[in-house]
Enzyme design. Structure first.
Site, PDB file in Angstrom:
ATOM      1  N   SER A 128      50.649  58.369  97.744  1.00  0.00           N
ATOM      2  CA  SER A 128      49.693  58.804  96.945  1.00  0.00           C
ATOM      3  C   SER A 128      48.597  59.419  97.699  1.00  0.00           C
ATOM      4  CB  SER A 128      48.954  57.113  96.704  1.00  0.00           C
ATOM      5  OG  SER A 128      47.754  56.975  95.701  1.00  0.00           O
ATOM      6  N   HIS A 161      53.343  53.424  89.966  1.00  0.00           N
ATOM      7  CA  HIS A 161      52.731  53.700  91.334  1.00  0.00           C
ATOM      8  C   HIS A 161      53.473  53.269  92.528  1.00  0.00           C
ATOM      9  CE1 HIS A 161      50.314  56.453  93.243  1.00  0.00           C
ATOM     10  NE2 HIS A 161      49.303  55.688  94.168  1.00  0.00           N
TER      11      HIS A 161
END
Length: 196
Positions: free
Chosen positions: A50, A165
């Site tokens: 991320s 994610h």
């Protein structure tokens, strides 16, 4: 500097036009590990996802001489377009707005996608993402891998079709991803002789 471990001022001191400070912090840790003979470049690998994937991209494009492996997980990579994809617009407060020329200029200085170049000592990297990532668009990882290949670098790319994610929808998928990461790191950093 995103977790506030040393208070809000420490975090705020590396936002917007000062974002490069956070990347320099990370680079300083790698330099210190080498300077104190805790490790050496052939045995130093980095891994992050991320925003941490952005850190891996910045290290790769700014100080590839310090590392021999990089696992780049569900990354932010094209910082000139991050605000146009999925949740990206909510991060303008952290990074700045690429649509404003002054802010675009400082973002472009560290944006990994724009900094990728031929003739650099990049190690073979392992980039992975998830087709169903609803936070950081998988296009960041796809573009990073495609650009590296276009420039002639070896790159390993894995895209899980599930998992969001976290890049793993269940324990089996998560275990597979972790096994791929650690197999790559073992081959890059531990197998003798160490690959350069």
């Amino acid at each position: 500097r995103g977790g506030g471990e040393f208070g809000p001022k420490w975090h705020q001191a590396a936002q917007q036009e000062n974002r490069q400070r956070a990347h320099e912090d990370f680079q300083a840790v790698a330099q210190d590990l080498i300077a104190r003979n805790i490790t050496s470049q052939p045995h130093l690998g980095i891994m992050g996802g991320s925003q941490g994937g952005l850190f891996m991209g910045a290290m790769l494009t700014q100080r590839p001489d310090l590392i021999n492996a990089a696992v780049i997980q569900v990354p932010l990579f094209d910082m000139l377009r991050f605000h146009k994809l999925l949740a990206g617009a909510s991060w303008i407060g952290e990074y700045g707005n690429p649509d404003i020329p002054e802010q675009r200029a400082w973002i472009e200085e560290y944006s990994p996608y724009q900094r990728l170049a031929a003739g650099q000592p990049y190690p073979e990297v392992f980039i992975h993402t998830s087709t169903k990532d609803d936070r950081v668009h998988p296009g960041h990882a796809r573009k990073a891998a495609a650009r590296l290949e276009e420039l002639g670098y070896p790159v390993l790319f894995y895209e899980n079709t599930d998992g969001g994610h976290a890049a793993g929808a269940n324990l089996r998928e998560t275990a597979r991803r972790i096994a791929l990461e650690y197999t790559y790191l073992t081959r890059r950093l531990m197998d003798e002789p160490a690959q350069q």
